[in-house]
Design an enzyme around this catalytic site. Sequence first.
Site, PDB file in Angstrom:
ATOM      1  N   GLU A 287     -66.606 -16.070 -15.625  1.00 23.43           N
ATOM      2  CA  GLU A 287     -67.753 -15.454 -14.950  1.00 23.43           C
ATOM      3  C   GLU A 287     -68.520 -16.496 -14.130  1.00 23.43           C
ATOM      4  O   GLU A 287     -68.739 -17.624 -14.582  1.00 23.43           O
ATOM      5  CB  GLU A 287     -68.676 -14.838 -15.998  1.00 23.43           C
ATOM      6  N   LYS A 351     -70.452  -5.935 -11.531  1.00 22.08           N
ATOM      7  CA  LYS A 351     -70.867  -5.616 -12.894  1.00 22.08           C
ATOM      8  C   LYS A 351     -71.726  -4.358 -12.893  1.00 22.08           C
ATOM      9  O   LYS A 351     -72.625  -4.205 -12.064  1.00 22.08           O
ATOM     10  CB  LYS A 351     -71.640  -6.793 -13.492  1.00 22.08           C
ATOM     11  N   CYS A 405     -68.849 -10.270 -18.830  1.00 26.24           N
ATOM     12  CA  CYS A 405     -69.735 -10.757 -19.889  1.00 26.24           C
ATOM     13  C   CYS A 405     -69.875  -9.715 -21.000  1.00 26.24           C
ATOM     14  O   CYS A 405     -68.887  -9.221 -21.527  1.00 26.24           O
ATOM     15  CB  CYS A 405     -71.073 -11.152 -19.288  1.00 26.24           C
TER      16      CYS A 405
END
Length: 531
Positions: A287, A351, A405
Amino acid sequence: MERLAGRIMLSSGLRRASLAFLAGLVTVLALPPFNIFAVPFLTFPVLVWLLDGTSGQPEHGPLRRALPAFSLGWCFGFGYLLGSLWWLGNALLVEADTFAWALPLAVVGLPAVLAIYYGLAAFVARLLWSDGAGRIAALAVAFAGAEWLRGVLFTGFPWNAIGMAAMPVPLLMQSVSLVGMVGINLLAVFVYAAPALIGTRKGMGVGLTLAAALVAAHVGYGAYRLHEPQPPAAEPQTTVRIVQPVIDQARKLDDSERASVFEAHLALSAAPPETGGKRPDIIVWPETAVPFILTDNPDALTRIADVLQDGQLLVTGAVRTEDAGAGLPPRYYNSVYVIDDRGQIVGAADKVHLVPFGEYLPFEDLLSRMGLNAIAASMPGGFSSAATRTILTLPGGRTLYPLICYEAIFPNEIGSDALSTGALLNITNDAWFGDTPGPYQHFQQARLRAVENGVPMIRAANSGISAVIDARGNVVSGLSLGERGFFDTILPGRAALVAAPEQQRRHALVLVLFMMVFAILSRFGFVFRQN
């Protein structure tokens, strides 16, 4: 055992609250990295006996009589969540001058708020309380409902759901593919709490027999699944390299270090295979591995093209920017890019589920005037979220289901379309949390998503734990926390789940929950007989 149960039931005041808190705190030992599987069998009976001794004033109605149970559940939950989430404070110390003041809010305040769900679970269970095995079932149903709420309300935060302790190794993970996390939470609490029946005798035979049968089924199904032939490798056969650079978070935030951070990733990507085997088809970075806006740096894309060989692809975390229109600041997204051997971006996904206060600031207009900022986002306002999840389709037809994440801790974040992809992709940067239990817990939850969906997982973490995990939760290859380097491995295939499609599983689970609640309320049937 009866004497111990009696003493716990008759405890009062601060002693009762302390026992509940300590029971929750000790339960943390069942979680990674400790994985002491037997601990909940000791701590949940304590909670049951404490609730047994909670009666309230007899002249009050049932709701007021159940209120003391809320405080006991809250104390238990506060101990459990404080012990399993304290490491969040480490992220605030990365930029201590700016965020250290918030340590009490993260370390104590968040567990105190989340413990309300456990208080509600104890409250509801006490409303349905009985003398026999029915009260164990009531506690199980209430905890399962509370954990579900914890995962969906106010953006959700289902970190370390109580059933996770029942799945420390692949043998004990397979049941989640049948009943999902809600079912695991329900069944785990019933089994954990069943030894409390030894201390009170009523319902002991039926309750312990049912708990033993559930344990046998849990282990037996795991053994059956692991004994089946391993799924064949994905077609076309794909070799994946995961890069774990172990870049300290303070260094990632230092503008003067950005070039060297980028080159560290490139160096590990360019290294020849350690065993002289096939070069990787896909290279995966963690990430936000690219420490600048990639589309504003054509030279960086050229460097990537120089490192990639013909046909290779790079999948990397990066910050993506988008023009928001005249007079408005640009939007920023926590994204994953797919870059080909010519340095062209051929795929991207943003995301969807952002971290409150970490990646964006809730109630931004109000809180920003108070001088508050999102911890992990240096740009004003933090990141923006994508409206929908985008499946990455790579050149050649391979597909990846991206989870950036902590999206990997949400079972409901993974839709049915994930079941047809080549792999789940989880990129993360757990360097924020240092050498604490946090990265181990995060890894275990990501691992469960692979088993739950019958799809292998590619996981790249800046500081670890990086791994390729097969559809049954086995680590095919990986790097431990803090181990700098890379590994190459062949991507395993999907598993054929012995279960109904996702929606049918969920509907069946809802039906089971309804039947259990009905049985408890009516207090009939051989399972819930009180004497």
